[in-house]
Scaffold this motif. Structure first.
Motif, mmCIF file in Angstrom:
data_model
loop_
_atom_site.group_PDB
_atom_site.id
_atom_site.type_symbol
_atom_site.label_atom_id
_atom_site.label_comp_id
_atom_site.label_asym_id
_atom_site.label_seq_id
_atom_site.Cartn_x
_atom_site.Cartn_y
_atom_site.Cartn_z
ATOM 1 N N ASN A 116 -5.220 7.877 -3.522
ATOM 2 C CA ASN A 116 -6.191 8.321 -2.528
ATOM 3 C C ASN A 116 -5.549 8.129 -1.166
ATOM 4 O O ASN A 116 -5.678 7.093 -0.534
ATOM 5 N N ASP A 117 -4.783 9.162 -0.727
ATOM 6 C CA ASP A 117 -4.000 9.016 0.491
ATOM 7 C C ASP A 117 -4.865 8.943 1.729
ATOM 8 O O ASP A 117 -4.363 8.636 2.804
ATOM 9 N N SER A 118 -6.165 9.253 1.625
ATOM 10 C CA SER A 118 -7.019 9.219 2.803
ATOM 11 C C SER A 118 -7.335 7.794 3.230
ATOM 12 O O SER A 118 -7.685 7.559 4.375
ATOM 13 N N PHE A 119 -7.239 6.839 2.322
ATOM 14 C CA PHE A 119 -7.514 5.455 2.669
ATOM 15 C C PHE A 119 -6.219 4.742 3.020
ATOM 16 O O PHE A 119 -5.219 4.886 2.320
ATOM 17 N N PRO A 120 -6.219 3.948 4.097
ATOM 18 C CA PRO A 120 -5.018 3.184 4.418
ATOM 19 C C PRO A 120 -4.786 2.087 3.396
ATOM 20 O O PRO A 120 -5.704 1.652 2.710
ATOM 21 N N SER A 121 -3.533 1.672 3.304
ATOM 22 C CA SER A 121 -3.230 0.586 2.385
ATOM 23 C C SER A 121 -3.849 -0.703 2.905
ATOM 24 O O SER A 121 -3.947 -0.926 4.111
ATOM 25 N N SER A 122 -4.292 -1.550 1.989
ATOM 26 C CA SER A 122 -4.870 -2.826 2.386
ATOM 27 C C SER A 122 -3.773 -3.741 2.918
ATOM 28 O O SER A 122 -2.628 -3.683 2.477
ATOM 29 N N GLY A 123 -4.147 -4.586 3.861
ATOM 30 C CA GLY A 123 -3.177 -5.514 4.417
ATOM 31 C C GLY A 123 -3.189 -6.845 3.698
ATOM 32 O O GLY A 123 -3.884 -7.051 2.698
ATOM 33 N N ARG A 124 -2.396 -7.765 4.211
ATOM 34 C CA ARG A 124 -2.416 -9.143 3.739
ATOM 35 C C ARG A 124 -3.289 -9.969 4.673
ATOM 36 O O ARG A 124 -3.512 -9.608 5.825
#
Length: 461
Positions: free
Chosen positions: A92-100
């Motif tokens: 789902n490229d519309s959501f940014p990757s989660s951070g740490r």
């Protein structure tokens, strides 16, 4: 991909093309058609057909031959799935990757009337240290900047590095000693805030050449935190007794959502509308006029396509006055979802309880909000989301007036306040998994009151 059906169509098309590479069999055309037009994955579909044996149209009479063709089809399925993964069908490229998870910033006042102090702690609650910052600090979305409000005859934005070291100040409202509604841009380079029009000013020139009516009203401004002149994005409302509040940057930093409010006969301010403005061209759009109390919060989805907000169900009246006899309570609010273009406004919860402060998880997989049934305390509630659609019933969590998502989207930070007697309190920060299946973890406890919602720093993955 936009939906499961879109993926099924692509996968079916891929399987249809790959089926042509298989050995010739009597009903190959029928097989390809069955694969392409297979049933929905939600009801088992063509995978269920394989599980239950080959369809009649396959014409496979001998068990060994049937098994061979099943192996061929399963191999084709595997090839198609691997191709889909390589092509990004499952992402789902519309959501940014989660951070740490980085540091947690919070502000508290001690029980013996000590000065209010801001602290940083590590994500496990260790390494507590005070920092030289104002009240109620907020990290930028990318975790690079920590900002807070400070007052020195005027209201300033105190800008700090991520570790709390002071960097500079930005004047927000001259001569103000009251709270200013502001928000940091996602990348931490700009600040948006509402500036009051001076009561003695004859007019306030607007960017489009017009003028705003004088009064105790607010304009939306944006300025670089590194210094330099600010730009007015939205002039004050021309609606009677209308005021703006609660700016909220979109995840891409291109738009700002905010609420407009009016006062009823009791002096209570209610949201009269949600607006979205494009920062570059100052184009203003009104999304909804569904009323609710101010301070109940709203949240952008991580892809910037939707806004979640609390509002009154259709037909629910607003109490005309707090002095009504008999007293009339404010009606329960539900959580609504509306497109950033104003389309598709719909009720997500529709419960007799009152809901508030909806907030999307950083990965877009969950929506959390506060729930207060009649006569009961607020409880954190979380619901799994499939895009804009709830994926199941909500789960009830611990009692708390507020919560904060962890940057990795797996946990929620919440507050427990206990009395120590004689107007003395202990404030304890806990974290809990987003499904509320595990026991909460205690991160920090202080003797005093945490005076505002903490902020949790996002680190790069």
């Amino acid at each position: 991909m936009d939906s499961d059906m879109t993926f099924e169509a692509r996968l079916g098309d891929a399987l249809g093309r790959l089926a042509e590479l298989a050995p010739t069999m009597d009903d190959a055309a029928v097989a390809r058609q069955a694969i392409v037009a297979g049933e929905s994955a939600r009801s088992g579909g063509w995978l269920a057909s394989l599980r239950n044996g080959a369809p009649r149209g396959f014409g496979l009479g001998r068990p060994m031959l049937r098994a061979a063709y099943l192996l061929i089809i399963l191999a084709l399925v595997l090839v198609a799935i691997l191709a889909a993964i390589a092509g990004g069908a499952f992402r789902n490229d519309s959501f940014p990757s989660s951070g740490r998870n980085g540091a947690i910033a919070f502000t508290f006042g001690g029980n013996n009337h000590e000065p209010v102090v801001t602290h940083l702690v590590n994500p496990d609650g260790k390494g507590d240290r005070p920092i030289d910052a104002g009240r109620c600090p907020t990290y930028s979305r990318d975790g690079s900047v920590l900002a807070s409000l400070s007052y020195d005859g005027s209201a300033y934005l105190a800008v700090s590095a991520a570790n709390g070291d002071p960097v500079g100040r930005v004047l927000l409202v001259e001569g103000s000693l009251t709270s200013v509604s502001y928000a940091l841009s996602p990348e931490g380079t700009r600040v948006a805030w509402f500036k009051p029009i001076p009561a003695n000013a004859a007019e306030s020139p607007s960017p489009d050449g017009g003028s705003a009516t004088i009064g105790d009203r607010l304009e939306l401004w944006v300025a670089p935190i590194a210094g330099g002149p600010g730009t007015r994005i939205v002039t004050a409302s021309n609606l009677l007794d209308d005021a703006y509040e609660s700016p909220l940057w979109s995840p891409d930093g291109g738009r700002i959502a905010f609420a407009g409010s009016v006062a009823d006969g009791s002096g209570e301010r209610h949201r009269s509308a949600i607006y979205v403005v494009d920062v570059d061209d100052a184009e203003l759009r009104r999304l909804t006029t569904r009323p609710a109390l101010l301070g109940d919060g709203m949240s952008w989805s991580p892809d910037g396509r939707f806004l979640a907000y609390p509002g009154l169900p259709d037909g629910a009246p607003i109490p005309p006055s707090s002095d009504a006899n008999p007293p009339v309570a404010y009606p329960p609010r539900d959580v609504f979802l509306i497109g950033a273009d104003g389309s598709g406004d719909r009720n997500l919860t529709n419960t007799p309880a009152s809901e508030s402060q909806p907030d999307w998880s950083p990965d877009g997989a969950y929506l959390a909000f506060g729930t207060a049934a009649d006569g009961e305390a607020h409880r954190i509630t979380a619901i799994h989301m499939n895009g804009p659609t709830p994926g199941g019933p909500p789960a009830l969590g611990p009692e708390s007036e507020w919560f904060v998502w962890s940057p990795d989207g797996t946990a929620l930070l919440w507050l427990e306040v206990s009395s120590l007697g004689s107007e003395k309190y202990r404030s304890t920060l806990h974290s809990v998994d987003r499904d509320f299946r595990q026991a909460p973890l205690t991160l920090q406890a202080v003797d005093g009151l945490i005076v505002c919602k903490p902020s949790w720093q996002r680190l790069e993955p």
